[in-house]
Write an enzyme that holds these catalytic residues in place. Structure first.
Site, PDB file in Angstrom:
ATOM      1  CD  GLU A 179       2.491  -0.004  14.917  1.00 50.69           C
ATOM      2  OE1 GLU A 179       2.773  -0.932  15.691  1.00 50.69           O
ATOM      3  OE2 GLU A 179       3.336   0.619  14.262  1.00 50.69           O
ATOM      4  CB  CYS A 239       0.075  -3.044  22.037  1.00 44.58           C
ATOM      5  SG  CYS A 239       0.799  -1.460  21.655  1.00 44.58           S
TER       6      CYS A 239
END
Ligand code: NAD
Length: 481
Positions: A252, A286
């Site tokens: 990720e 993010c």
């Protein structure tokens, strides 16, 4: 509110303890720059113990009935809810985010444990009709084995809980390297699992020098899967090490989300969402919107509206209940944000609000709206990870879709429009793991979370999140009948 903050030990084979060398490192409060505590720095001998513990515990945990695992995990979730106020206070002290955000993250962590607990009971295999008579083809799901996971500082609970819950619901054991900048709230998460009855060795928590730990754990033969959340640069290194040793990996990584507002959008709703989502966790998210692309007719109004709404942000110590945006999490982030802004200004950008660090103590950086930002500037190409907002205009959908897909990232993208035709094109043509249309589409636990291309591979959350900790095994059985 008390400022007491716990030191963080290693958790290996069911015991909290210092490192074998008794080495410790400091934790800094980003709002005050004071040392508030310390964490134990694991050495190779500590990692060896964690590896042995995880390997041994896996052999029994994988055989524990999913319903029994579910009951322990549900109890852990309940403990986390009961302790949420204290965990949130610890998180705010070490990470900086407003206390309400820290509590929300902690409660979401409890919901995440519940989701994986429940889903673990539904890890169904299947029976596939055979081409051959009297053959049963059975596909069963098996845990992949001990996992090495690496979670970052921006969401000390949320990034760790997905990995721990997914792994143990599937029947894996795990060694988590928690975030050194924010170790104590992550340790509180591990405590609820152990207090709820997760057997010793199933979850191990270590801290130390990140590259030393990943270089040691990833190639180790006991470790069968890697899960990392962090920057693309580090993710590529860990993914290549994992590939060299033929280990599964979930990555990720960073993103650079286009946030597109078309002329036919509900401007006020777009402004409300795109400010709130930008200032959450001071932009250190993010999936935060990062490249603001506004169609020409709405451009001026959007810029003015954004600057106006930015003034409502109350920057301060996250422990103050009035604070709506805390400091950046550490001095590295402050330096990085200052450099990105300087580079944009040097190349001709206009600062419309903010643009300077606030005060000399604490890593406070204000909402910084910029226009006329050249596409060659670093901020238009690197993940900003801070409250900085470059706003550009566009005239046609083709032009903006090209810009949206210009970078190698592909984590999240956002668009605002009242046209279903435009919405369809955005959904179909933007290359991204997550697309939110007319709202942030904040991924829920039930939905797959993850990016493509330089934003990584694999999913966390959703059924895919659980699947990523399991193999499908085919048993083809010819009966005598
Ligand atoms: P960084 O890349 O050094 O660290 C990010 C995280 O990775 C930290 O938790 C760190 O402990 C860990 N890490 C670093 N090197 C490692 C290694 N060799 N092995 C294992 N773990 C390692 O940078 P940083 O200064 O902490 O953050 C900078 C950038 O990281 C941000 O700009 C952002 O792009 C990215 N980041 C992304 C996320 C995310 O949610 N995807 C979270 C945090 C940071």
């Amino acid at each position: 509110m008390s400022l007491s903050y716990p030191d963080t030990s290693l958790f290996i084979n069911g015991k909290w303890r210092s490192a074998s060398s008794n080495e410790w490192s400091n934790v800094i409060n980003p709002a005050t720059e004071e040392i508030v505590g310390k964490f134990a720095v694991a050495q190779t001998t500590d990692l060896d113990e964690a590896l042995d513990a995880a390997n041994l515990a896996y052999k029994t945990w994988k055989k524990v009935a999913p319903f029994a695992r579910y009951k322990i995990m549900r109890a852990a979730a309940e403990l986390l809810r009961q302790r949420a106020d204290n965990v949130a206070r610890i998180m705010t002290i070490e990470q900086g985010k407003p206390i309400a955000e820290a509590k929300g993250e902690t409660l979401l962590g409890a919901d995440t444990i519940d989701w994986f607990a429940e889903e673990g009971r539904r890890a169904y295999g299947r029976i596939i009709p055979s081409q051959i008579q009297n053959v049963n083809q059975i596909v069963i799901k098996e845990p992949v084995g001990p996992v090495a996971a690496f979670s970052p500082w921006n969401f000390p609970i949320n990034q760790a809980v997905r990995k721990i819950s997914g792994a143990i619901a599937a029947g894996c054991s795990i060694i988590l390297k928690g975030p050194e900048d924010t170790p104590a709230s992550c340790a509180e998460l591990v405590k609820v699992f152990s207090d709820a009855g997760v057997p010793e060795g199933v979850i191990n928590l270590v801290y130390g020098v990140p590259s030393d730990i990943s270089n040691y754990l990833i190639p180790h033969p006991f470790i069968k899967k890697i899960s990392f959340t962090g920057s693309t640069v580090v993710g590529k290194k860990l993914a290549s090490l994992a590939a060299e040793h033929m280990k599964l990996s979930t990555m990720e990584l960073g993103g650079h989300a286009p946030a597109i507002v078309f002329n036919d959008a509900d401007l006020s709703s777009a402004l409300d969402v795109l400010t709130a989502q930008k200032f959450r966790n001071a932009g250190q998210v993010c999936v935060a919107p990062t490249r603001f692309l506004i169609q020409d007719e709405l451009y001026d109004q959007f810029v003015d509206g954004y600057v106006e709404l930015s003034k409502n942000v109350k920057l301060g110590n996250g422990l103050d209940v009035d604070t709506t945006m805390g400091p950046l999490a550490h001095d590295r982030r402050l330096a990085a944000v200052e450099e990105l802004v300087k580079n944009a200004v040097d190349l001709g950008a206009t600062i419309r609000s903010g643009g300077q660090r606030v005060g000399n103590v604490g890593y406070f950086y204000p909402p910084t709206v910029m226009t006329d930002v050249p596409i060659s500037s670093r901020i238009m190409n690197e993940e900003p990870f801070g409250p900085i907002i470059p706003i550009s205009s566009f005239s046609s959908i083709d032009e903006v879709l090209t810009e949206a897909n210009r970078l190698p990232y592909g984590l999240s993208a956002y668009a605002y429009t009242s046209s279903s035709e435009i919405a369809d094109r955005v959904g179909q043509e933007i290359e991204s793991g997550i697309i939110g249309i007319n709202h942030h589409g904040q991924p829920a636990i039930e939905t797959p979370f993850g990016g493509i291309q330089d934003s990584g591979h694999g999913k966390e959350n959703g059924v895919e999140g659980l699947e990523s900790y399991m193999h499908s095994k085919l048993i083809s059985h010819k009966t005598t009948a």
